[in-house]
Scaffold this motif. Structure first.
Motif, PDB file in Angstrom:
ATOM      1  N   ARG A   9      -8.751  15.754  30.619  1.00 28.00           N
ATOM      2  CA  ARG A   9      -8.044  16.391  31.733  1.00 28.00           C
ATOM      3  C   ARG A   9      -6.576  15.994  31.781  1.00 28.00           C
ATOM      4  NH1 ARG A   9     -11.347  14.535  36.723  1.00 28.00           N
ATOM      5  NH2 ARG A   9      -9.601  15.496  37.795  1.00 28.00           N
ATOM      6  N   ASN A  10      -6.166  15.189  30.817  1.00 31.54           N
ATOM      7  CA  ASN A  10      -4.805  14.679  30.861  1.00 31.54           C
ATOM      8  C   ASN A  10      -3.834  15.685  30.235  1.00 31.54           C
ATOM      9  OD1 ASN A  10      -2.773  12.888  31.440  1.00 31.54           O
ATOM     10  ND2 ASN A  10      -3.006  11.763  29.526  1.00 31.54           N
ATOM     11  N   ILE A  11      -3.458  16.692  31.005  1.00 33.68           N
ATOM     12  CA  ILE A  11      -2.528  17.701  30.527  1.00 33.68           C
ATOM     13  C   ILE A  11      -1.107  17.191  30.732  1.00 33.68           C
ATOM     14  CG2 ILE A  11      -1.770  20.095  30.723  1.00 33.68           C
ATOM     15  CD1 ILE A  11      -4.690  19.868  29.911  1.00 33.68           C
ATOM     16  N   GLU A  12      -0.340  17.237  29.671  1.00 32.85           N
ATOM     17  CA  GLU A  12       1.042  16.776  29.722  1.00 32.85           C
ATOM     18  C   GLU A  12       1.958  17.955  30.057  1.00 32.85           C
ATOM     19  OE1 GLU A  12       4.325  15.149  26.455  1.00 32.85           O
ATOM     20  OE2 GLU A  12       2.229  15.289  25.921  1.00 32.85           O
ATOM     21  N   VAL A  13       2.942  17.724  30.911  1.00 34.19           N
ATOM     22  CA  VAL A  13       3.961  18.738  31.197  1.00 34.19           C
ATOM     23  C   VAL A  13       5.239  18.323  30.480  1.00 34.19           C
ATOM     24  CG1 VAL A  13       5.346  19.860  32.975  1.00 34.19           C
ATOM     25  CG2 VAL A  13       2.965  19.310  33.440  1.00 34.19           C
ATOM     26  N   ARG A  14       5.628  19.132  29.516  1.00 39.71           N
ATOM     27  CA  ARG A  14       6.838  18.815  28.747  1.00 39.71           C
ATOM     28  C   ARG A  14       8.026  19.544  29.380  1.00 39.71           C
ATOM     29  NH1 ARG A  14       4.678  19.661  22.639  1.00 39.71           N
ATOM     30  NH2 ARG A  14       4.320  21.781  23.410  1.00 39.71           N
ATOM     31  N   GLY A  15       8.630  18.860  30.326  1.00 40.28           N
ATOM     32  CA  GLY A  15       9.697  19.471  31.109  1.00 40.28           C
ATOM     33  C   GLY A  15      10.881  19.939  30.278  1.00 40.28           C
ATOM     34  N   ASP A  16      11.095  19.287  29.149  1.00 42.39           N
ATOM     35  CA  ASP A  16      12.238  19.673  28.320  1.00 42.39           C
ATOM     36  C   ASP A  16      11.966  20.979  27.566  1.00 42.39           C
ATOM     37  OD1 ASP A  16      10.282  18.084  27.056  1.00 42.39           O
ATOM     38  OD2 ASP A  16      11.630  17.549  25.429  1.00 42.39           O
ATOM     39  N   TYR A  17      10.721  21.453  27.550  1.00 43.78           N
ATOM     40  CA  TYR A  17      10.402  22.746  26.938  1.00 43.78           C
ATOM     41  C   TYR A  17      10.586  23.888  27.932  1.00 43.78           C
ATOM     42  CZ  TYR A  17       8.257  20.732  22.713  1.00 43.78           C
ATOM     43  OH  TYR A  17       8.033  20.087  21.528  1.00 43.78           O
ATOM     44  N   CYS A  45      -9.027  22.654  32.169  1.00 44.44           N
ATOM     45  CA  CYS A  45      -9.586  23.885  31.585  1.00 44.44           C
ATOM     46  C   CYS A  45      -8.735  24.439  30.445  1.00 44.44           C
ATOM     47  CB  CYS A  45      -9.763  24.942  32.658  1.00 44.44           C
ATOM     48  SG  CYS A  45      -8.206  25.618  33.291  1.00 44.44           S
ATOM     49  N   GLY A  46      -7.449  24.176  30.470  1.00 42.04           N
ATOM     50  CA  GLY A  46      -6.566  24.615  29.387  1.00 42.04           C
ATOM     51  C   GLY A  46      -5.945  25.981  29.559  1.00 42.04           C
ATOM     52  N   VAL A  47      -6.212  26.649  30.672  1.00 36.47           N
ATOM     53  CA  VAL A  47      -5.627  27.973  30.904  1.00 36.47           C
ATOM     54  C   VAL A  47      -4.101  27.919  30.818  1.00 36.47           C
ATOM     55  CG1 VAL A  47      -5.249  29.748  32.666  1.00 36.47           C
ATOM     56  CG2 VAL A  47      -7.556  28.929  32.202  1.00 36.47           C
ATOM     57  N   CYS A  48      -3.511  26.917  31.425  1.00 40.01           N
ATOM     58  CA  CYS A  48      -2.050  26.809  31.447  1.00 40.01           C
ATOM     59  C   CYS A  48      -1.484  26.603  30.044  1.00 40.01           C
ATOM     60  CB  CYS A  48      -1.608  25.694  32.380  1.00 40.01           C
ATOM     61  SG  CYS A  48      -2.305  24.075  31.993  1.00 40.01           S
ATOM     62  N   ILE A  49      -2.220  25.896  29.201  1.00 41.19           N
ATOM     63  CA  ILE A  49      -1.757  25.637  27.834  1.00 41.19           C
ATOM     64  C   ILE A  49      -1.586  26.956  27.090  1.00 41.19           C
ATOM     65  CG2 ILE A  49      -2.381  24.606  25.615  1.00 41.19           C
ATOM     66  CD1 ILE A  49      -3.901  22.460  27.200  1.00 41.19           C
ATOM     67  N   ASN A  50      -2.564  27.821  27.227  1.00 43.51           N
ATOM     68  CA  ASN A  50      -2.512  29.104  26.533  1.00 43.51           C
ATOM     69  C   ASN A  50      -1.599  30.093  27.240  1.00 43.51           C
ATOM     70  OD1 ASN A  50      -4.419  28.325  24.561  1.00 43.51           O
ATOM     71  ND2 ASN A  50      -6.060  28.661  26.034  1.00 43.51           N
ATOM     72  N   PHE A  51      -1.343  29.873  28.512  1.00 49.07           N
ATOM     73  CA  PHE A  51      -0.587  30.835  29.306  1.00 49.07           C
ATOM     74  C   PHE A  51       0.919  30.726  29.109  1.00 49.07           C
ATOM     75  CE2 PHE A  51       1.403  32.379  33.173  1.00 49.07           C
ATOM     76  CZ  PHE A  51       0.771  33.585  33.334  1.00 49.07           C
ATOM     77  N   CYS A  52       1.426  29.525  29.074  1.00 46.75           N
ATOM     78  CA  CYS A  52       2.888  29.344  29.047  1.00 46.75           C
ATOM     79  C   CYS A  52       3.442  29.599  27.643  1.00 46.75           C
ATOM     80  CB  CYS A  52       3.258  27.937  29.501  1.00 46.75           C
ATOM     81  SG  CYS A  52       5.036  27.622  29.356  1.00 46.75           S
ATOM     82  N   PRO A  53       4.328  30.604  27.491  1.00 51.08           N
ATOM     83  CA  PRO A  53       4.860  30.921  26.170  1.00 51.08           C
ATOM     84  C   PRO A  53       5.845  29.877  25.649  1.00 51.08           C
ATOM     85  CG  PRO A  53       5.896  32.298  27.829  1.00 51.08           C
ATOM     86  CD  PRO A  53       4.827  31.520  28.532  1.00 51.08           C
ATOM     87  N   TYR A  54       6.298  28.988  26.506  1.00 51.06           N
ATOM     88  CA  TYR A  54       7.230  27.951  26.086  1.00 51.06           C
ATOM     89  C   TYR A  54       6.505  26.683  25.619  1.00 51.06           C
ATOM     90  CZ  TYR A  54      10.795  30.782  28.331  1.00 51.06           C
ATOM     91  OH  TYR A  54      11.644  31.809  28.680  1.00 51.06           O
ATOM     92  N   GLY A  55       5.218  26.653  25.776  1.00 55.24           N
ATOM     93  CA  GLY A  55       4.455  25.483  25.357  1.00 55.24           C
ATOM     94  C   GLY A  55       4.703  24.268  26.218  1.00 55.24           C
ATOM     95  N   VAL A  56       4.967  24.500  27.485  1.00 49.75           N
ATOM     96  CA  VAL A  56       5.263  23.383  28.391  1.00 49.75           C
ATOM     97  C   VAL A  56       4.024  22.499  28.602  1.00 49.75           C
ATOM     98  CG1 VAL A  56       5.819  22.818  30.789  1.00 49.75           C
ATOM     99  CG2 VAL A  56       7.160  24.539  29.550  1.00 49.75           C
ATOM    100  N   PHE A  57       2.865  23.142  28.657  1.00 48.36           N
ATOM    101  CA  PHE A  57       1.635  22.386  28.923  1.00 48.36           C
ATOM    102  C   PHE A  57       0.975  22.025  27.595  1.00 48.36           C
ATOM    103  CE2 PHE A  57       2.467  25.323  32.372  1.00 48.36           C
ATOM    104  CZ  PHE A  57       2.429  24.485  33.474  1.00 48.36           C
ATOM    105  N   LYS A  58       0.587  20.769  27.497  1.00 48.95           N
ATOM    106  CA  LYS A  58       0.032  20.280  26.227  1.00 48.95           C
ATOM    107  C   LYS A  58      -1.074  19.267  26.520  1.00 48.95           C
ATOM    108  CE  LYS A  58       1.528  18.077  21.910  1.00 48.95           C
ATOM    109  NZ  LYS A  58       0.542  16.985  21.913  1.00 48.95           N
ATOM    110  N   ARG A  59      -2.153  19.342  25.754  1.00 49.44           N
ATOM    111  CA  ARG A  59      -3.224  18.376  25.923  1.00 49.44           C
ATOM    112  C   ARG A  59      -2.946  17.135  25.090  1.00 49.44           C
ATOM    113  NH1 ARG A  59      -7.992  19.715  28.069  1.00 49.44           N
ATOM    114  NH2 ARG A  59      -7.946  21.867  27.381  1.00 49.44           N
TER     115      ARG A  59
END
Ligand code: SF4
Length: 61
Positions: free
Chosen positions: A3-11, A47-61
């Motif tokens: 569940r540890n989704i990383e938010v890569r703010g610089d992306y 769930c990973g929805v955000c990972i697949n949703f964001c075209p900038y790849g901000v969300f990462k597992r």
């Protein structure tokens, strides 16, 4: 599940309303102004929805 989704703010261009807020089925994504989104770890199921949703790849597992 990890569940540890990383938010890569610089992306994140940080120039728009984050549509992943509506994509997240748990309402776990928050944003202040146009800043990079943040995840409420208490609500996120990983769930990973955000990972697949964001075209900038901000969300990462
Ligand atoms: S992994 Fe799923 S529950 Fe967690 S923030 Fe992303 S869309 Fe929301």
């Amino acid at each position: 599940m990890n569940r540890n989704i990383e938010v890569r703010g610089d992306y994140c261009p940080q120039n728009h309303y984050c549509p992943a807020i509506w994509a997240c089925p748990q309402g776990a994504i928050k944003q202040t102004g146009y800043s990079a989104p943040e995840i409420d770890k208490n609500k996120c199921t990983g769930c990973g929805v955000c990972i697949n949703f964001c075209p900038y790849g901000v969300f990462k597992r």
